[in-house]
Design a protein around this motif. Structure first.
Motif, PDB file in Angstrom:
ATOM      1  N   SER A  13       0.642  -1.063   0.034  1.00  0.00           N
ATOM      2  CA  SER A  13      -0.140  -0.308  -0.119  1.00  0.00           C
ATOM      3  C   SER A  13       0.536   0.980   0.284  1.00  0.00           C
ATOM      4  N   ARG A  44      -5.419   7.402  -3.703  1.00  0.00           N
ATOM      5  CA  ARG A  44      -6.119   6.861  -2.191  1.00  0.00           C
ATOM      6  C   ARG A  44      -5.958   5.450  -1.921  1.00  0.00           C
ATOM      7  N   ALA A  86      -6.037   2.215   0.408  1.00  0.00           N
ATOM      8  CA  ALA A  86      -7.136   1.205   1.517  1.00  0.00           C
ATOM      9  C   ALA A  86      -6.249  -0.031   2.081  1.00  0.00           C
ATOM     10  N   GLN A 139     -11.418   0.745   9.010  1.00  0.00           N
ATOM     11  CA  GLN A 139     -11.234   0.030   8.024  1.00  0.00           C
ATOM     12  C   GLN A 139     -12.263   0.711   6.826  1.00  0.00           C
ATOM     13  N   ALA A 185     -11.941   3.467   5.731  1.00  0.00           N
ATOM     14  CA  ALA A 185     -11.037   4.208   4.873  1.00  0.00           C
ATOM     15  C   ALA A 185     -12.537   3.655   3.964  1.00  0.00           C
ATOM     16  N   PRO A 241     -11.784   4.220  -2.466  1.00  0.00           N
ATOM     17  CA  PRO A 241     -10.188   4.313  -2.707  1.00  0.00           C
ATOM     18  C   PRO A 241     -10.186   3.731  -4.129  1.00  0.00           C
ATOM     19  N   VAL A 266      -7.484  -1.249  -3.189  1.00  0.00           N
ATOM     20  CA  VAL A 266      -7.238  -1.873  -1.602  1.00  0.00           C
ATOM     21  C   VAL A 266      -6.263  -3.233  -1.495  1.00  0.00           C
TER      22      VAL A 266
END
Length: 439
Positions: free
Chosen positions: A104, A117, A119, A130, A133, A138, A141
């Motif tokens: 990530s 973005r 997560a 989570q 998020a 996002p 992932v």
């Protein structure tokens, strides 16, 4: 004048790196991000895999550890995300929490210039945080299979129906860790797979969900890099800890990972080293996730020079400054040996690995030599010089055993024994005795 010349050379190298990554088919922003991470040129796996993924092909990638596999799938995914932005664009599955967090971080570093973005969905961290998020939708992932399935089942609004890319990183280990049921649940709704490693088990996934996959292989399976010096020490089992301490004093100042087979051994070794004044931290599966992350970050930052770990740290983790890997326990699975020693000598750097082999480990050791198709060098050590340390090591062993018994009996409130062990090891790193000196 010299400073100006150095700056000019640095700018020229940066420009050459950017141009090399652009040649793979990625945009200038991403190429600059890759160069900004210190990547001087695309690795072989990146050179072969990135154009194929950009063309929309399913890819199976095999390469040595430390060869840039994460970049090989992250760069084309980010390029395609930039072309067609949408939330939940890619899912990356990882066998361990630490590796998921690292992947990530690399996505966010490479995609910083385009506002990516990400997560992270892993166990040991609050599911509500989570879920929040995920509510921010996002682009990427990254998670362990079990926790991803938990969120698919329980988190409102989280769906993978529009997913464009699925990555199985360390796919062989994902399946060996009995995640097959969770992965099957995820695969039912997802068309793509890029696998950073490949085994016969992964071949089943290939038949099930890949469309005419291209196999990219840049190194023979189960090989180690040429810049890694690999050695062994044949030691009597009763003096094993003594040989460990001897090695650490011989290599004083080196950034070192000590691999053990069990959580209890990791705890005991960390406490013993604490009692001898070595600055080290443990990491194993029984520690809470925040404690594991804190230990890893201290080691990465150079605040602690020794990390004592189970195989939770052997796969995928990129810690550039590791000088030395010490196998305290010979791994039962030879492939784990390859991944352990792959924590050093990464990305063209040199490194060193030593394996302690007792009279009970000979068969396992021979299997490792057969697997990697090479004979390891013998590390030179005179038993007389090693046993000079015996008295101090024996006392440290005794105290460590006593500390483990005490912490195991103090499981009250929310405080766990392993958290106590972490606290004790940290205390010793700050205020313990000096490491033993060779005489």
């Amino acid at each position: 004048m010299a400073a100006e010349l150095a700056n000019e050379r640095g700018d020229a190298r940066q420009a050459a790196a950017v141009k090399a990554f652009e040649a793979l088919g990625i945009c200038t922003q991403l190429a600059e991000s890759a160069a900004g991470l210190g990547w001087k040129e695309p690795s072989e796996i990146q050179t072969q895999a990135v154009p194929l993924v950009l063309k929309g092909q399913d890819v199976i990638g095999l390469a040595q550890t430390g060869s840039g596999k994460t970049g090989a799938f992250a760069l084309p995914i980010l390029q395609q995300l930039l072309d067609t932005p949408q939330p939940f664009f890619a899912l990356v599955l990882s066998p361990t929490r630490e590796l998921a967090i690292q992947i990530s971080e690399q996505f966010e570093a490479l995609g910083a210039g385009i506002g990516v973005r990400a997560a992270v969905l892993v166990g040991g961290i609050d599911m509500m945080a989570q879920a929040i998020a995920l509510a921010r939708r996002p682009h990427v992932v990254v998670g362990t299979p079990g926790r991803v399935v938990d969120h698919l089942t329980n988190t409102k609004g989280f769906s993978l129906r529009a997913l464009k890319h699925l990555v199985l990183d360390e796919a062989d280990r994902l399946l060996n860790m009995d995640f097959e049921q969770e992965i099957d649940t995820i695969l039912k709704a997802i068309p793509r797979l890029f696998s950073a490693t490949m085994t016969s088990k992964v071949a089943k996934l290939q038949r099930a969900c890949l469309r005419n996959p291209v196999k990219v292989e840049v190194a023979a399976k189960n090989t180690t890099v040429a810049t890694l010096r690999q050695e062994y020490m044949f030691v009597p089992a009763k003096y094993k800890d003594c040989y460990l301490v001897f090695l650490l004093t011989e290599l004083a100042g080196a950034s070192t990972i000590i691999f053990t087979r069990t959580c209890d051994t990791t705890r005991r070794i960390a406490l013993m080293l604490r009692n001898l004044g070595f600055g080290g931290v443990p990491i194993h599966g029984q520690m809470s996730q925040p404690k594991r992350l804190a230990a890893m970050n201290k080691f990465k930052a150079g605040e602690r020079s020794i990390l004592v770990a189970t195989d939770v740290a052997s796969r995928g983790l990129d810690i550039p400054s590791v000088d030395f890997v010490l196998n305290y326990d010979v791994p039962v699975n030879g492939k784990d040996y390859v991944h352990r020693v792959g924590r050093t000598a990464r990305a063209g750097r040199s490194g060193r690995a030593v394996t302690l082999v007792t009279q009970y480990d000979v068969e396992l050791y021979q299997k490792i030599e057969a697997l990697i198709d090479m004979k390891l060098e013998a590390y030179p050590a005179e038993q007389e010089a090693v046993l000079v340390l015996l008295e101090r090591v024996s006392e440290a062993q005794r105290i460590a055993t006593m500390q483990m018994k005490e912490t195991d009996s103090r499981k009250r409130g929310r405080k766990s024994a392993v958290d106590d062990d972490e606290r004790d090891a940290e205390g010793g790193a700050r205020g313990g005795k000096s490491p033993p000196r060779k005489r």
